[in-house]
Design an enzyme around this catalytic site. Sequence first.
Site, PDB file in Angstrom:
ATOM      1  N   GLY A  53     -14.985   3.312  55.878  1.00  0.00           N
ATOM      2  CA  GLY A  53     -13.843   2.657  55.254  1.00  0.00           C
ATOM      3  C   GLY A  53     -13.017   3.533  54.335  1.00  0.00           C
ATOM      4  O   GLY A  53     -12.226   3.024  53.535  1.00  0.00           O
ATOM      5  N   GLN A  54     -13.180   4.875  54.424  1.00  0.00           N
ATOM      6  CA  GLN A  54     -12.353   5.742  53.570  1.00  0.00           C
ATOM      7  C   GLN A  54     -10.912   5.718  54.064  1.00  0.00           C
ATOM      8  O   GLN A  54     -10.633   5.997  55.228  1.00  0.00           O
ATOM      9  CB  GLN A  54     -12.886   7.189  53.584  1.00  0.00           C
ATOM     10  CG  GLN A  54     -12.107   8.094  52.634  1.00  0.00           C
ATOM     11  CD  GLN A  54     -12.640   9.521  52.586  1.00  0.00           C
ATOM     12  OE1 GLN A  54     -13.446   9.919  53.427  1.00  0.00           O
ATOM     13  NE2 GLN A  54     -12.176  10.285  51.620  1.00  0.00           N
ATOM     14  N   HIS A  78     -13.009  10.022  45.619  1.00  0.00           N
ATOM     15  CA  HIS A  78     -12.874   9.000  44.570  1.00  0.00           C
ATOM     16  C   HIS A  78     -14.129   8.147  44.536  1.00  0.00           C
ATOM     17  O   HIS A  78     -14.771   7.889  45.553  1.00  0.00           O
ATOM     18  CB  HIS A  78     -11.635   8.126  44.786  1.00  0.00           C
ATOM     19  CG  HIS A  78     -11.524   7.521  46.143  1.00  0.00           C
ATOM     20  ND1 HIS A  78     -11.094   8.226  47.244  1.00  0.00           N
ATOM     21  CD2 HIS A  78     -11.782   6.269  46.591  1.00  0.00           C
ATOM     22  CE1 HIS A  78     -11.093   7.446  48.301  1.00  0.00           C
ATOM     23  NE2 HIS A  78     -11.517   6.258  47.940  1.00  0.00           N
TER      24      HIS A  78
END
Length: 112
Positions: free
Chosen positions: A91-92, A98
């Site tokens: 899901g990046q 981050h």
Amino acid sequence: MSDCLFCKIIAGEIPSDKVYEDELCYAFNDIAPQAPSHFLVIPKAHIGSVSEIDGSNSGLVAHIFEVIAKITAEKGIESYRVVSNIGEQAGQSVHHLHFHVLSGRDMTWPPG
Ligand code: 5GP
Ligand code: ZN
């Protein structure tokens, strides 16, 4: 990196809701919060994801975790989840390292 959304946020080219800043990292509230408190902590140097952490930059990551402990302590957040998505399947969506810091609601395990 000129074409990176989070590098643009660090440069102030895209506005953000700052939570914390020092010479190495920047923290800001997520634009689409998934919990009552949801902020992101990012290195000012461009690193693509956790998969690019090595001996040359791991000190920066240690610093980010110290910052997460400091911010949450100052906000009185005692229980929280730190998440970093790596790659498409996980899901990046932004390819600048981050760490999501989420809190303020019950959370499920395992994550969806
Ligand atoms: P990822 O999906 O890569 O793990 O996380 C990227 C996060 O960045 C998402 O939670 C998304 O809501 C957040 N995001 C994307 N664009 C912006 C933006 O312009 N400003 C802020 N504050 N957050 C953003
Ligand atoms: Zn970047």
